[in-house]
Scaffold this active site. Structure first.
Site, short mmCIF file in Angstrom:
data_model
loop_
_atom_site.label_atom_id
_atom_site.label_comp_id
_atom_site.label_asym_id
_atom_site.label_seq_id
_atom_site.Cartn_x
_atom_site.Cartn_y
_atom_site.Cartn_z
CG ASP A 1 43.40 32.49 -9.15
OD1 ASP A 1 42.58 31.60 -9.40
OD2 ASP A 1 43.62 32.93 -7.99
CD GLU B 1 39.16 31.94 -11.59
OE1 GLU B 1 38.67 30.82 -11.36
OE2 GLU B 1 40.08 32.43 -10.90
#
Length: 736
Positions: free
Chosen positions: A343, A379
């Protein structure tokens, strides 16, 4: 209590079959107490005497698995200097392998008195804290072996542990919403039917529910609020939270591996649940605030925030880097997971202020013999300046391709001047990845993900509808590149519903037949809606959970059929980029390029065709003799030729099939408008009508020795009275 010196490594609580070694890092500590809790919550404090290179450690020969514990760290409380040590705050071990309970947001969890951030709060937080749990590391893996599916053969399914099974009646009620539920045969059967090779689980590291959400009657559903980087989230356990969740998680991984499905974890190493200077003190802040977090240079009361959550982990500090690497190795070695999706990965690469792909974190990953060998998915952005880094990660990394998502959405909603970029995205995004020596599999292709509209909502709403979140519809992305197909939200209009169903199939066909690695959001294959809410981070409710009882069965069958088409044909999952040159490995003398773009006249695209200013129409010829790869035995990989015709116009388009050098005859294997359910070969040069806003996939026709039975395709097309597509060759259709 009898106490031995113990060792400084490994960090955390480690049971060796007799007793337990405890070790915790704190350079700022002047004194450390280990706190043990019995079943009645009675606390026993043990002075930790030994300290080696800022690792405080002891060994307790009588402590067994199931023991709950925490720490109290004594030292300076001086926020302006970056120190927030307070022995009155019970602290969670950063290396705890399991946790028990949760925090209740009592004021004692904070280091200051509400309304006066500069004050000091000395209330004891222990009665309101979650605790670490000593775990038994033994587990019978029964010869578990990771599938090690190559990226080129991978199909990823992004899923939420609770949302996936909470409403699935085939799963026993006690297992719904848990790790055991994910491992249930009904779930595994569904994944196998779709052809999924990896399930990417949204955060399962122990996380905290935000106090502000609980005040609104909401909860942190997504889980991007980590407090324990080694512990499986205890609320997802069907068996308890005294260490059993570790065994249950391992059992889930073992069952998925037995089915040939890899497990990828969505991990959040960029921040923690402690928030900014107004957040609680529950672990890292009270252990060594200045080491664990990036603080402002001029006033260390405040935190740098590249994540939008209040704080950013200080990955420049060696012990924080060690924590991250130890966590990754633990999940790979002890928990047998197969990869990680990071993330806001750009935050991990910030050297001082800028994103640096040569940062220490990436160097450590590159050199680590364990972590470097699992799937690594970034990401590739954060919320800080210069944080959007799609295409810029190191060579062994793959990336969520946000440009793929945006371009494919724009293409199918008819945005002008998207044709050229669309062609680049569905062929692997060479412009993003080839320069760094990567291949098409570096692109994790997705149209939808947890953050944003579901596929059903993408074709049903022009605007977000997030009122349920209690933020006045001000949260969530406002520019969704969506199109409601003619009506906003639920409708009885048959034409609108038919168009939405076709758009579902268009997106799924595009996704699964693009070069790169496809990722499907859970429930998109069965028409899941969130009623237009594109930010369900706080919606731990039926709004977010999958409603299996209303699943669109024809859409499931269609998804499975397209997935099988991809699996059966290496044409759609090449390991190398197209180069536009004739194939030196051709076995039949064919000298056509590996890919040719054709206009509706069946001729090669001209410059003016690409620049015509509308989304337009295009056909993509894929040369099965032009794959330019060899199998494990050194033999050329060859396939049949395919022609994929895209039409985003509001009107039908007549495509002229290309000359016989491409293929003497063609057969339709996919028609998202449901118009191609017949067995008639189309000769070269024939006219093929492609309905408005649809995809037709044709395959070079080879007359079978025995006429195929098309009853499967016919029954599939008639399911629920909805035209769904479909493949004429029953070899590419999954039976209902």
């Amino acid at each position: 209590m009898e106490t031995w010196p113990g060792t400084a490594y490994p960090l955390g609580a480690t049971f060796d079959g007799t007793g337990t070694n405890f070790a915790i890092f704190s350079e700022a500590a002047q004194r450390v107490e280990l706190c043990l809790f019995d079943d009645d919550g009675v606390e026993t404090r043990v002075e930790v005497i030994e300290s080696s290179a800022f690792i405080w450690h002891c060994y307790l020969p009588l402590v067994q698995p199931g023991q709950r514990y925490g720490y109290r760290v004594h030292g300076d409380y001086n926020p302006e200097a970056g120190h927030r040590l307070n022995e009155n705050k019970l602290l969670l071990d950063p290396y705890a392998k399991a946790t028990s309970g949760t925090i209740d947001w009592d004021p004692s969890l904070f280091s200051y008195n509400f309304g006066d951030p500069d004050s000091r709060n000395d209330d004891d937080s222990a009665p309101h804290m979650m605790l670490g749990v000593v775990v038994n590391p033994f587990f019978d893996w029964l010869g578990d072996r990771p599938p090690r599916t190559p990226y080129s053969e991978s199909f990823i399914y992004e899923a939420h542990v609770k949302g996936l099974t909470e409403l699935m009646e085939l799963v026993p009620e006690s297992q719904r919403g848990t790790y055991a539920g994910v491992a249930h045969p009904a779930v595994i059967d569904h994944l196998q039917k779709l052809g999924v090779t990896a399930i990417e689980l949204m955060p399962v590291h122990q996380f905290v529910n935000d106090g502000t959400l609980e005040e609104k009657g909401l909860r942190n559903y997504w889980g991007y609020n980590t407090i324990g980087f080694f512990a499986p989230h205890n609320a997802y356990s069907s068996t308890g939270d005294r260490g059993q969740q570790v065994q249950e998680f391992k059992g889930m991984v073992r069952s998925l591996h037995d089915a040939g499905i890899e497990v990828i974890l969505d991990v959040v190493y960029n921040h923690t649940a402690e928030g900014n200077h107004l957040g609680p003190t529950i672990s890292f802040k009270g252990i060594d605030n200045e080491a664990y977090y990036r603080l402002m240079d001029d006033d260390k009361r405040y935190y740098m925030d590249y994540t939008g959550t209040g704080n950013t982990l200080n990955v420049r500090h060696p012990h924080v880097l060690q924590l991250i690497m130890d966590s990754l190795r633990y999940w790979a070695i002890e928990m047998h997971v197969d990869g990680f999706r990071f993330d806001l990965a750009s935050a991990l690469a910030r050297d001082l202020y800028d994103v640096d792909k040569l940062s220490t974190f990436f160097e450590l990953v590159q050199q680590d013999p364990i972590v470097s060998q699992v799937k690594l998915i970034a990401e590739p952005w954060d919320v800080g300046p210069g944080g959007y880094q799609v295409g810029n990660f190191p060579a062994q990394w793959t990336e969520w391709n946000g440009k793929y998502r945006d371009t494919v959405r724009d293409f199918w909603r008819g945005e002008p001047s998207t044709l050229g970029e669309f062609a680049s995205r569905i062929t692997g995004s060479a412009d993003l990845y080839e320069h760094s020596g990567r291949r098409p599999v570096a692109s994790i292709n997705f149209v939808t993900a947890h953050d944003g509209f579901t596929l059903s909502d993408l074709v049903s709403y022009n605007e977000k509808h997030n009122d349920a979140n209690g933020e006045g519809n001000n949260d969530g992305e406002s520019h969704n590149r969506s199109w409601n197909s003619g009506a906003e939200g639920p409708t009885d209009d048959a034409e609108v519903l038919a168009l939405r169903a076709r758009q579902h199939r268009n997106f799924l066909t595009t996704l699964l037949l693009s070069q790169g690695v496809p990722m499907l959001l859970h429930g998109d294959e069965l028409g899941r809606t969130q009623q237009g809410n594109n930010n369900t981070y706080a919606q731990d409710s039926e709004l977010s959970w999958i409603h299996w009882d209303t699943a669109d069965q024809p859409l499931i069958e269609f998804t499975a059929a397209i997935s099988r088409l991809r699996k059966d044909h290496p044409t759609f999952r090449r390991s190398r980029f197209f180069d536009g040159h004739p194939n030196a490995l051709a076995v039949d003398g064919d000298t056509l390029s590996d890919i040719v773009w054709l206009n509706s006249d069946g001729e090669e695209m001209r410059t003016e065709d690409w620049d015509e200013g509308r989304a337009g129409t295009v056909a993509m010829y894929l040369n099965g003799d032009g794959i330019r790869e060899r199998d494990s035995r050194g033999q050329p990989v060859v396939d049949v030729n395919f022609l994929v015709c895209f039409n985003t116009d509001a009107d039908d388009v007549e495509f002229r099939l290309p000359p016989a050098i491409y293929a003497p005859q063609w057969e339709i294997v996919v028609d998202t408008a449901g118009e191609g359910a017949d067995a008639i070969p189309r000769p070269a040069g024939a006219i093929q009508t492609v309905k408005s806003r649809s995809v037709v996939v044709l395959r070079a026709y080879t007359a079978p020795e025995v006429a195929p039975d098309h009853s499967v395709a016919a029954s599939l097309a008639g399911l629920a009275g909805t035209p769904t597509a479909l493949a004429l060759n029953p070899d590419h259709v999954v039976e209902p």
